[in-house]
Write an enzyme that holds these catalytic residues in place. Structure first.
Site, PDB file in Angstrom:
ATOM      1  N   ARG A   7       4.686  12.043   5.443  1.00 20.90           N
ATOM      2  CA  ARG A   7       5.386  12.294   4.172  1.00 20.90           C
ATOM      3  C   ARG A   7       4.959  13.637   3.568  1.00 20.90           C
ATOM      4  NH1 ARG A   7       5.004   7.892  -0.591  1.00 20.90           N
ATOM      5  NH2 ARG A   7       3.038   8.957  -0.982  1.00 20.90           N
ATOM      6  N   GLY A  41       6.472   2.181   2.577  1.00 14.06           N
ATOM      7  CA  GLY A  41       7.939   2.287   2.596  1.00 14.06           C
ATOM      8  C   GLY A  41       8.631   1.564   1.451  1.00 14.06           C
ATOM      9  N   ARG A  99      -6.063   6.930  -0.711  1.00 15.18           N
ATOM     10  CA  ARG A  99      -4.990   5.944  -0.609  1.00 15.18           C
ATOM     11  C   ARG A  99      -5.221   4.997   0.584  1.00 15.18           C
ATOM     12  NH1 ARG A  99       0.361   7.621  -3.412  1.00 15.18           N
ATOM     13  NH2 ARG A  99      -0.489   8.875  -5.091  1.00 15.18           N
ATOM     14  N   GLY A 108       2.618   4.421   1.042  1.00 10.16           N
ATOM     15  CA  GLY A 108       3.119   4.909   2.329  1.00 10.16           C
ATOM     16  C   GLY A 108       3.773   3.831   3.171  1.00 10.16           C
ATOM     17  N   PRO A 120       0.812  -1.223   0.000  1.00 10.17           N
ATOM     18  CA  PRO A 120       0.000   0.000   0.000  1.00 10.17           C
ATOM     19  C   PRO A 120       0.845   1.273   0.000  1.00 10.17           C
ATOM     20  CG  PRO A 120      -0.052  -1.074   2.144  1.00 10.17           C
ATOM     21  CD  PRO A 120       0.657  -2.017   1.228  1.00 10.17           C
ATOM     22  N   ARG A 159       5.545  15.398  -7.933  1.00  9.97           N
ATOM     23  CA  ARG A 159       5.675  16.039  -6.626  1.00  9.97           C
ATOM     24  C   ARG A 159       6.937  16.900  -6.652  1.00  9.97           C
ATOM     25  NH1 ARG A 159       5.218  10.221  -4.035  1.00  9.97           N
ATOM     26  NH2 ARG A 159       2.969   9.995  -3.987  1.00  9.97           N
TER      27      ARG A 159
HETATM   28  N1  LIG Z   1      10.032   1.525   8.691  1.00  6.76           N
HETATM   29  C1  LIG Z   1       9.669   2.790   8.651  1.00  6.76           C
HETATM   30  N2  LIG Z   1       9.407   3.437   9.790  1.00  6.76           N
HETATM   31  C2  LIG Z   1       9.013   4.730   9.791  1.00  6.76           C
HETATM   32  N3  LIG Z   1       8.854   5.455   8.661  1.00  6.76           N
HETATM   33  C3  LIG Z   1       9.084   4.858   7.497  1.00  6.76           C
HETATM   34  C4  LIG Z   1       9.512   3.502   7.415  1.00  6.76           C
HETATM   35  N4  LIG Z   1       9.661   3.186   6.105  1.00  6.76           N
HETATM   36  C5  LIG Z   1       9.356   4.276   5.394  1.00  6.76           C
HETATM   37  N5  LIG Z   1       9.019   5.291   6.219  1.00  6.76           N
HETATM   38  C6  LIG Z   1       8.578   6.649   5.856  1.00  6.76           C
HETATM   39  O1  LIG Z   1       7.229   6.520   5.383  1.00  6.76           O
HETATM   40  C7  LIG Z   1       6.961   7.412   4.335  1.00  6.76           C
HETATM   41  C8  LIG Z   1       6.431   6.652   3.137  1.00  6.76           C
HETATM   42  O2  LIG Z   1       7.487   5.868   2.598  1.00  6.76           O
HETATM   43  P1  LIG Z   1       7.652   5.655   1.031  1.00  6.76           P
HETATM   44  O3  LIG Z   1       7.488   6.950   0.323  1.00  6.76           O
HETATM   45  O4  LIG Z   1       8.899   4.887   0.833  1.00  6.76           O
HETATM   46  O5  LIG Z   1       6.362   4.743   0.775  1.00  6.76           O
HETATM   47  P2  LIG Z   1       5.876   4.035  -0.558  1.00  6.76           P
HETATM   48  O6  LIG Z   1       5.393   2.700  -0.163  1.00  6.76           O
HETATM   49  O7  LIG Z   1       6.935   4.090  -1.572  1.00  6.76           O
HETATM   50  O8  LIG Z   1       4.647   4.957  -0.970  1.00  6.76           O
HETATM   51  P3  LIG Z   1       3.971   5.167  -2.430  1.00  6.76           P
HETATM   52  O9  LIG Z   1       3.409   3.877  -2.818  1.00  6.76           O
HETATM   53  O10 LIG Z   1       2.928   6.200  -2.158  1.00  6.76           O
HETATM   54  O11 LIG Z   1       5.025   5.647  -3.350  1.00  6.76           O
HETATM   55  C9  LIG Z   1       8.257   8.159   4.053  1.00  6.76           C
HETATM   56  O12 LIG Z   1       8.207   9.426   4.669  1.00  6.76           O
HETATM   57  C10 LIG Z   1       9.331   7.273   4.689  1.00  6.76           C
HETATM   58  O13 LIG Z   1      10.431   8.027   5.138  1.00  6.76           O
HETATM   59  N1  LIG Z   2       0.555  -0.935 -11.579  1.00  5.73           N
HETATM   60  C1  LIG Z   2       1.497  -0.007 -11.398  1.00  5.73           C
HETATM   61  N2  LIG Z   2       1.568   0.656 -10.223  1.00  5.73           N
HETATM   62  C2  LIG Z   2       2.553   1.549 -10.083  1.00  5.73           C
HETATM   63  C3  LIG Z   2       3.485   1.829 -11.089  1.00  5.73           C
HETATM   64  N3  LIG Z   2       4.330   2.780 -10.645  1.00  5.73           N
HETATM   65  C4  LIG Z   2       3.964   3.068  -9.406  1.00  5.73           C
HETATM   66  N4  LIG Z   2       2.891   2.338  -9.046  1.00  5.73           N
HETATM   67  C5  LIG Z   2       2.173   2.336  -7.778  1.00  5.73           C
HETATM   68  O1  LIG Z   2       1.354   3.459  -7.691  1.00  5.73           O
HETATM   69  C6  LIG Z   2       1.143   3.751  -6.313  1.00  5.73           C
HETATM   70  C7  LIG Z   2       1.222   5.221  -6.090  1.00  5.73           C
HETATM   71  O2  LIG Z   2       2.486   5.713  -6.382  1.00  5.73           O
HETATM   72  P1  LIG Z   2       2.873   7.239  -6.071  1.00  5.73           P
HETATM   73  O3  LIG Z   2       4.235   7.420  -6.618  1.00  5.73           O
HETATM   74  O4  LIG Z   2       1.828   8.079  -6.737  1.00  5.73           O
HETATM   75  O5  LIG Z   2       2.816   7.356  -4.565  1.00  5.73           O
HETATM   76  C8  LIG Z   2       2.187   2.950  -5.535  1.00  5.73           C
HETATM   77  O6  LIG Z   2       1.525   1.862  -4.905  1.00  5.73           O
HETATM   78  C9  LIG Z   2       3.096   2.430  -6.589  1.00  5.73           C
HETATM   79  O7  LIG Z   2       3.621   1.154  -6.241  1.00  5.73           O
HETATM   80  C10 LIG Z   2       3.377   1.091 -12.313  1.00  5.73           C
HETATM   81  O8  LIG Z   2       4.160   1.249 -13.267  1.00  5.73           O
HETATM   82  N5  LIG Z   2       2.369   0.204 -12.408  1.00  5.73           N
END
Ligand SMILES: Nc1ncnc2c1ncn2[C@@H]1O[C@H](COP(=O)(O)OP(=O)(O)OP(=O)(O)O)[C@@H](O)[C@H]1O
Ligand SMILES: Nc1nc2c(ncn2[C@@H]2O[C@H](COP(=O)(O)O)[C@@H](O)[C@H]2O)c(=O)[nH]1
Length: 398
Positions: free
Chosen positions: A264, A143, A275, A141, A139, A171
């Site tokens: 974040r 990480g 989300r 957020g 999901p 962003r």
């Molecule tokens: N284990 C953790 N403990 C606390 N904070 C964390 C941890 N892992 C990640 N974070 C923080 O949580 C926030 C969300 O992390 P991140 O952007 O990597 O999520 P994501 O799964 O890639 O989200 P998205 O799918 O929206 O791109 C960031 O601010 C990150 O610094």
């Molecule tokens: N099916 C796909 N999902 C993707 C791709 N690239 C990113 N993602 C997912 O979208 C959400 C939201 O991302 P964000 O950058 O707007 O926070 C996140 O769960 C990503 O894993 C893709 O190419 N295909």
């Protein structure tokens, strides 16, 4: 559909004599069942493919998927496993001479459902055993991005990120071509229709997708590809033929997930709510059997990162062993090929007989993996030089 060119008169004569491969200058024809695949590299830039159906006498131009080989100046074609044609590009370096035209692989059969025409797909062959791509999902957020950044930072030569396309706005600090390819919805929809995407999904109100090219450029750099995609995307990749490791990242609790998303501070309140709503369904799907090979809980970041590395078999010092293999063989325009089981004997065609034995190499296909969409991995190339290489006369090149 077009009219059969004069070239086919010769071909048909050859078929009646039982040949299934015939080179005509820069064209080759390979027959599988009632279909003859004509590969034409005469324009010197890219390569054309036509299918001649011998039972109906029709000539069809298929939809061609995947990245096409470029700068074609002479080639050889050999049928492999009845579902793909090995195409050896003349005048090419070792990192670019081996290509496969897939004509009846599971990927091509799947794609045929989406096209009204015949479908073929190009897949470049790469030597060595580049590891399977890694799909990371979970999901918003949780990480995923944080874990992937740590991996790429610690192992920059080993991993490459698949840069997705998205219709969402960038962003602050996000760079086009680095974090995403930011694109218009209508452009992306057309590219999807044209078969350029490995997977795509509507996520939180925007379109996201992984192009075939995004995965291929990472493989070309000799790196292991990491995809950060949502659960729908992961399911879709799983049902297609990309061999990968699927990892689902879970939050320690829903409350902690919400806290991270808010901390974040990149989304509006409306987006955060959306989300979080989607997260419930994703957590349910992610934990259900059949999609993911591994589930990791991202509670303490360092602990989760260590588990990820362990799962990927990453131990200290491993990086230096897994550097991309060096480029060692070039294939001249003038060459000939023959096939013995899964081995292709390539004679790099010097006119001087005494040199010929030093210009033989074997392309071993017995361990090939992957294929379109993406690279065909696991090729092995050996040079044969009886005079210089001891008992077996075989020198492994890559
Ligand atoms: N284990 C953790 N403990 C606390 N904070 C964390 C941890 N892992 C990640 N974070 C923080 O949580 C926030 C969300 O992390 P991140 O952007 O990597 O999520 P994501 O799964 O890639 O989200 P998205 O799918 O929206 O791109 C960031 O601010 C990150 O610094
Ligand atoms: N099916 C796909 N999902 C993707 C791709 N690239 C990113 N993602 C997912 O979208 C959400 C939201 O991302 P964000 O950058 O707007 O926070 C996140 O769960 C990503 O894993 C893709 O190419 N295909």
């Amino acid at each position: 559909m077009g009219e059969a060119p004069a070239f086919f008169d010769d071909l048909q004569r050859d078929f009646s004599n039982g040949f299934d491969l015939k080179s005509k200058g820069r064209q080759t024809a390979t027959t599988i069942g009632s279909k003859t695949y004509v590969i034409d590299g005469t324009d010197g830039e890219s390569i054309g493919v036509q299918i001649f159906n011998r039972s109906t006498g029709e000539l069809v131009i298929p939809a061609v998927l995947g990245t096409k080989p470029k700068l074609f100046k002479g080639h050889s074609a050999v049928l492999v496993d009845d579902d793909r044609i090995l195409v050896l590009k003349g005048n090419s370096s070792s990192d670019d001479f081996t290509w496969f035209l897939e004509v009846d692989t599971p990927f091509v059969r799947e794609q045929k459902k989406n096209f009204e025409s015949e479908v073929v797909a190009w897949s470049k062959g790469v030597t060595g055993n580049a590891e399977k791509p890694i799909v990371i999902s979970g999901p918003s957020g949780v990480g995923k991005g944080t874990l992937i950044s740590k991996l790429m930072e610690e192992f920059p030569d080993m991993f490459g990120f698949s840069v997705s396309h998205t219709t969402r706005a960038p962003r602050n600090m996000e760079m086009n071509g680095v974090h995403y390819h930011f694109t218009e919805r209508n452009v992306m929809q057309k590219d999807i229709k044209d078969g350029k995407f490995l997977e795509f999904a509507a996520v939180h109100g925007n379109l996201y997708g992984t192009s075939v090219e995004a995965v291929e450029v990472v493989a070309d750099a000799g790196k292991r590809c990491i995809l950060d995609i949502d659960v729908q995307g992961a399911r879709s990749v799983r049902t297609r033929s990309l061999e990968a490791i699927f990892i689902f990242i879970c939050p320690p609790s829903f409350e902690e997930l919400e806290k991270r998303l808010r901390a974040r501070a990149t989304e509006s309140e409306e987006q955060i709510q959306k989300r979080l709503r989607n997260a419930r369904a994703e957590l349910e799907q992610g934990n259900s059997p059949g999609v993911f090979d591994h589930i990791l809980v991202n509670d303490d970041l360092e602990t989760c990162y260590d588990s990820l590395k362990k799962l990927l078999g990453l131990n200290e010092g491993l990086e230096s062993i897994l550097k991309p293999s060096p480029k060692l063989v070039d294939l001249p325009m003038d060459h000939s090929v023959s096939k013995i089981d899964q081995k292709i004997l390539i004679n790099c065609g010097t006119a001087e007989a005494e040199k010929a034995s030093q210009n033989l190499c074997v392309l071993d296909l017995s361990l090939i993996k992957g294929g379109a969409p993406g690279r065909t991995r696991g090729l092995n190339v050996y040079a044969i030089n009886p005079s210089a290489n001891g008992i077996n006369g075989v020198k492994q090149l890559s």
